[in-house]
Every structure is written in C-alpha cells, then in structure tokens.
Design a protein around this motif. Structure first.
Motif, PDB file in Angstrom:
ATOM      1  N   THR A   8       0.833  -1.203   0.000  1.00 25.00           N
ATOM      2  CA  THR A   8       0.000   0.000   0.000  1.00 25.00           C
ATOM      3  C   THR A   8       0.868   1.255   0.000  1.00 25.00           C
ATOM      4  N   ALA A   9       1.934   1.226   0.773  1.00 25.93           N
ATOM      5  CA  ALA A   9       2.818   2.394   0.837  1.00 25.93           C
ATOM      6  C   ALA A   9       3.405   2.696  -0.532  1.00 25.93           C
ATOM      7  N   SER A  10       3.805   1.645  -1.260  1.00 27.72           N
ATOM      8  CA  SER A  10       4.382   1.870  -2.592  1.00 27.72           C
ATOM      9  C   SER A  10       3.330   2.447  -3.534  1.00 27.72           C
ATOM     10  N   ALA A  11       2.089   1.975  -3.392  1.00 23.99           N
ATOM     11  CA  ALA A  11       1.011   2.486  -4.250  1.00 23.99           C
ATOM     12  C   ALA A  11       0.746   3.959  -3.953  1.00 23.99           C
ATOM     13  N   LEU A  12       0.776   4.309  -2.672  1.00 23.45           N
ATOM     14  CA  LEU A  12       0.536   5.709  -2.301  1.00 23.45           C
ATOM     15  C   LEU A  12       1.629   6.606  -2.874  1.00 23.45           C
ATOM     16  N   THR A  13       2.874   6.127  -2.796  1.00 20.81           N
ATOM     17  CA  THR A  13       3.981   6.910  -3.356  1.00 20.81           C
ATOM     18  C   THR A  13       3.803   7.103  -4.858  1.00 20.81           C
ATOM     19  N   ALA A  14       3.421   6.009  -5.539  1.00 16.00           N
ATOM     20  CA  ALA A  14       3.253   6.072  -6.997  1.00 16.00           C
ATOM     21  C   ALA A  14       2.134   7.041  -7.370  1.00 16.00           C
ATOM     22  N   GLN A  15       1.021   6.972  -6.637  1.00 13.03           N
ATOM     23  CA  GLN A  15      -0.105   7.853  -6.962  1.00 13.03           C
ATOM     24  C   GLN A  15       0.232   9.306  -6.673  1.00 13.03           C
ATOM     25  N   ARG A  16       1.042   9.519  -5.642  1.00 12.62           N
ATOM     26  CA  ARG A  16       1.444  10.881  -5.321  1.00 12.62           C
ATOM     27  C   ARG A  16       2.310  11.449  -6.449  1.00 12.62           C
ATOM     28  N   ALA A 127      -8.503   4.942  -2.394  1.00 15.25           N
ATOM     29  CA  ALA A 127      -8.782   3.496  -2.380  1.00 15.25           C
ATOM     30  C   ALA A 127      -7.683   2.757  -1.640  1.00 15.25           C
ATOM     31  N   ASN A 128      -6.437   3.173  -1.872  1.00 18.81           N
ATOM     32  CA  ASN A 128      -5.330   2.488  -1.203  1.00 18.81           C
ATOM     33  C   ASN A 128      -5.310   2.770   0.293  1.00 18.81           C
ATOM     34  N   VAL A 129      -5.720   3.978   0.676  1.00 14.29           N
ATOM     35  CA  VAL A 129      -5.817   4.281   2.104  1.00 14.29           C
ATOM     36  C   VAL A 129      -6.893   3.391   2.731  1.00 14.29           C
ATOM     37  N   THR A 130      -8.007   3.195   2.012  1.00 17.39           N
ATOM     38  CA  THR A 130      -9.062   2.307   2.516  1.00 17.39           C
ATOM     39  C   THR A 130      -8.528   0.885   2.687  1.00 17.39           C
ATOM     40  N   VAL A 131      -7.732   0.444   1.705  1.00 16.20           N
ATOM     41  CA  VAL A 131      -7.141  -0.896   1.809  1.00 16.20           C
ATOM     42  C   VAL A 131      -6.258  -0.979   3.047  1.00 16.20           C
ATOM     43  N   PHE A 132      -5.486   0.068   3.270  1.00 22.83           N
ATOM     44  CA  PHE A 132      -4.591   0.081   4.438  1.00 22.83           C
ATOM     45  C   PHE A 132      -5.392  -0.028   5.730  1.00 22.83           C
ATOM     46  N   ALA A 134      -8.378  -1.232   6.112  1.00 22.96           N
ATOM     47  CA  ALA A 134      -8.981  -2.567   6.213  1.00 22.96           C
ATOM     48  C   ALA A 134      -7.945  -3.567   6.693  1.00 22.96           C
ATOM     49  N   HIS A 135      -6.731  -3.413   6.174  1.00 27.76           N
ATOM     50  CA  HIS A 135      -5.633  -4.303   6.560  1.00 27.76           C
ATOM     51  C   HIS A 135      -5.359  -4.190   8.061  1.00 27.76           C
ATOM     52  N   LYS A 136      -5.334  -2.957   8.516  1.00 25.02           N
ATOM     53  CA  LYS A 136      -5.049  -2.733   9.936  1.00 25.02           C
ATOM     54  C   LYS A 136      -6.172  -3.301  10.792  1.00 25.02           C
ATOM     55  N   SER A 137      -7.409  -3.090  10.349  1.00 25.54           N
ATOM     56  CA  SER A 137      -8.518  -3.584  11.161  1.00 25.54           C
ATOM     57  C   SER A 137      -8.531  -5.117  11.177  1.00 25.54           C
ATOM     58  N   MET A 138      -8.037  -5.721  10.074  1.00 22.85           N
ATOM     59  CA  MET A 138      -7.915  -7.183  10.044  1.00 22.85           C
ATOM     60  C   MET A 138      -6.901  -7.653  11.081  1.00 22.85           C
ATOM     61  N   LYS A 139      -5.786  -6.959  11.143  1.00 22.84           N
ATOM     62  CA  LYS A 139      -4.754  -7.321  12.118  1.00 22.84           C
ATOM     63  C   LYS A 139      -5.294  -7.150  13.541  1.00 22.84           C
ATOM     64  N   MET A 140      -6.060  -6.066  13.725  1.00 17.02           N
ATOM     65  CA  MET A 140      -6.609  -5.824  15.055  1.00 17.02           C
ATOM     66  C   MET A 140      -7.619  -6.900  15.426  1.00 17.02           C
ATOM     67  N   SER A 141      -8.420  -7.344  14.432  1.00 16.73           N
ATOM     68  CA  SER A 141      -9.382  -8.405  14.794  1.00 16.73           C
ATOM     69  C   SER A 141      -8.680  -9.710  15.086  1.00 16.73           C
ATOM     70  N   ALA A 142      -7.509  -9.911  14.448  1.00 17.74           N
ATOM     71  CA  ALA A 142      -6.761 -11.136  14.750  1.00 17.74           C
ATOM     72  C   ALA A 142      -6.389 -11.171  16.230  1.00 17.74           C
ATOM     73  N   MET A 143      -6.163  -9.991  16.795  1.00 17.53           N
ATOM     74  CA  MET A 143      -5.786  -9.937  18.210  1.00 17.53           C
ATOM     75  C   MET A 143      -6.990 -10.137  19.128  1.00 17.53           C
ATOM     76  N   GLU A 144      -8.197 -10.069  18.533  1.00 15.80           N
ATOM     77  CA  GLU A 144      -9.403 -10.283  19.338  1.00 15.80           C
ATOM     78  C   GLU A 144      -9.692 -11.766  19.527  1.00 15.80           C
ATOM     79  N   ILE A 145      -8.972 -12.604  18.766  1.00 17.64           N
ATOM     80  CA  ILE A 145      -9.241 -14.049  18.833  1.00 17.64           C
ATOM     81  C   ILE A 145      -9.058 -14.552  20.270  1.00 17.64           C
ATOM     82  N   GLY A 146     -10.060 -15.250  20.741  1.00 20.79           N
ATOM     83  CA  GLY A 146      -9.953 -15.856  22.057  1.00 20.79           C
ATOM     84  C   GLY A 146     -10.373 -14.969  23.205  1.00 20.79           C
TER      85      GLY A 146
END
Lengths: 148, 112
Positions: A8-16, A127-132, A134-146
């Motif tokens: 995502t970071a590379s995409a943001l740089t490219a779009q900038r 769009a790439n910021v949204t992906v980022f 979503a990615h972060k929220s996925m990681k955060m939900s992984a920590m909710e396991i259990g």
C-alpha cells in the motif's frame, strides 16, 4: 508481517508522483519554452508516469522466498515518459516565440486529460488508504481471537 | 433408507492399529524440540528478539516523525504508515503480555 502495508505504501507513493506529474503538466500548460532544440525553443511536452509491479526477485534465493511466501508485491514507478503527440499551434503574431507566419507552438497539454488524471490519482490514493485501514482492522481483529 | 445399510458400514476403510504408528510422531517431536533448542537458546532470548523487533518499528516511526517536523520528509503517508506499523506491533506485544500474565495468574490461582 507488514507485506501488505508495504504494498500500500508503494502504491501511495506512486499515486502521489502521478498527481505531481499532472500538477506539473497543468502548471506548464502554456509554457512555450520547454527546452532549447537547435537554437529554437520547443514548448513543454506533457509528461506521463509509467508503473510496473515491484520486481524484488533479483536473486535465486529471493525467488525461492517469494514462491514460498506467495506475497503480493507493491508497485513501482518505472519512469516518466513524454507524450509524443504533436504540439498545439495558435496564431498569435507578436508573441516572442512566434514563427515567421505568426504561429506559436503551445504544449501538448490537454487540461481535460490532466483533470481526469488528477481525479484518477486522488481516487486511487483514497482506495489504497481504505485498503490500508482494512488491513489494519484485520490485524486488530486477529488480536481479538480468544477474547470473547 | 438405502443410504445407510449394514454392508456399507463394513466397507469403510479402517486402518488396523499398529504399535509402531504412535511411536514415530513422538520420536520426531523430540527431534523437533532438540532442533529448536539448538537454534533458539531459550524463551527469554526469543522474547528479547521479538521485543527488539517492536523497538525497531518504534524507532523507525520516531525517526519519520522527526523528519516530518524538520521538513525532510517528502512522502507524508510514509510517516503515518510507520506510525501505524509501530502501533500494531505494540498492540500485538500488549496482547501477548496479557496472555502470558493471564497464564501466570491461572497457575498462581491453582488450588493445591
């Protein structure tokens, strides 16, 4: 751990960079003195960004690693190319850069195209910021396991 | 119901019990333990390594923030991405710590 975020970071740089290029094109839309060719001024040429998937498979070892991890790479800017479409010509006698017939060569920048590029770059960035996120929220939900 | 008939049950491929089968996993499990014991000395070293990784993310984030403040950064999103990475890594560390302390508490609460 952060492969997706790096993509995502590379995409943001490219779009900038794409946005910067469009801004430069728009700013130079009437720049009649882009570069000196054979003692005569040539107008500014429209610039475009070319992109390609990031190629980080330089050696065999990294090849193997890539195959093992199946990680999706980011994007990289391969270069900035000049638009080879002909310049616009405008009859304007008295202009310092007019030829014998009074015609001035103007850059091949079309403000309409540039606006489309600006919108495309903005939306793609968003769009790439949204992906980022979503990615972060996925990681955060992984920590909710259990916890439930 | 023609689906569940007596003869079809008898056709199920059941592998016979053999005394050798349970032995081989235990053996390989011991080997695995020995191998990991060689590469990583102990749990403490592993924890230290992981914490160092988190520290590296924090350092990268701080460096980016300093660059932003001094005007050396040209990609704004890199600053925030570094900060988010550091945040996620720290959150993961906190989660692991909670799990470990929880396990410790449970052991301490064990009735003897």
């Amino acid at each position: 751990m952060f492969d997706g975020m790096n993509s995502t970071a590379s995409a943001l740089t490219a779009q900038r960079l794409r946005m910067d290029t469009a801004a430069g094109n728009m700013a130079n839309a009437s720049a009649t003195r882009g570069r000196m060719v054979d003692g005569e001024w040539e107008p500014y040429r429209r610039k475009m960004v070319t992109m390609a998937p990031q190629d980080n498979r330089a050696s065999f070892a990294s090849h193997l690693q890539d195959a093992e991890r199946e990680s999706a790479g980011g994007v990289q800017v391969t270069g900035i190319v000049e638009d080879q479409t002909p310049f616009q010509s405008m009859h304007q006698p008295g202009h310092p850069d007019a030829d014998e017939d009074g015609n001035v060569q103007l850059p091949n920048v079309d403000p309409l195209k540039e606006m489309v590029d600006v919108m495309g770059a903005t939306r793609s960035y968003e769009a790439n910021v949204t992906v980022f996120d979503a990615h972060k929220s996925m990681k955060m939900s992984a920590m909710e396991i259990g916890r439930g | 119901m023609p689906m569940i008939q007596g003869p079809s049950h008898g056709e199920l491929p059941l592998s016979p019990l053999s005394p050798q089968a349970p032995q081989s996993p235990t053996e390989s499990g011991q080997n695995e333990q020995m191998r990991t014991g060689e590469t990583r000395n102990n749990f403490g070293d592993m924890l230290k390594e992981a914490l160092q990784g988190v520290q590296n993310y924090q350092d990268a984030s701080r460096e980016k923030t300093e660059q932003l403040l001094t005007g050396e950064v040209d990609n704004l999103h890199d600053v925030f991405i570094a900060s988010e990475k550091a945040g996620v890594a720290l959150q993961a560390t906190v989660e692991v710590r909670d799990k470990v302390t929880d396990a410790y508490d449970r052991v301490m609460r064990m009735t003897l």
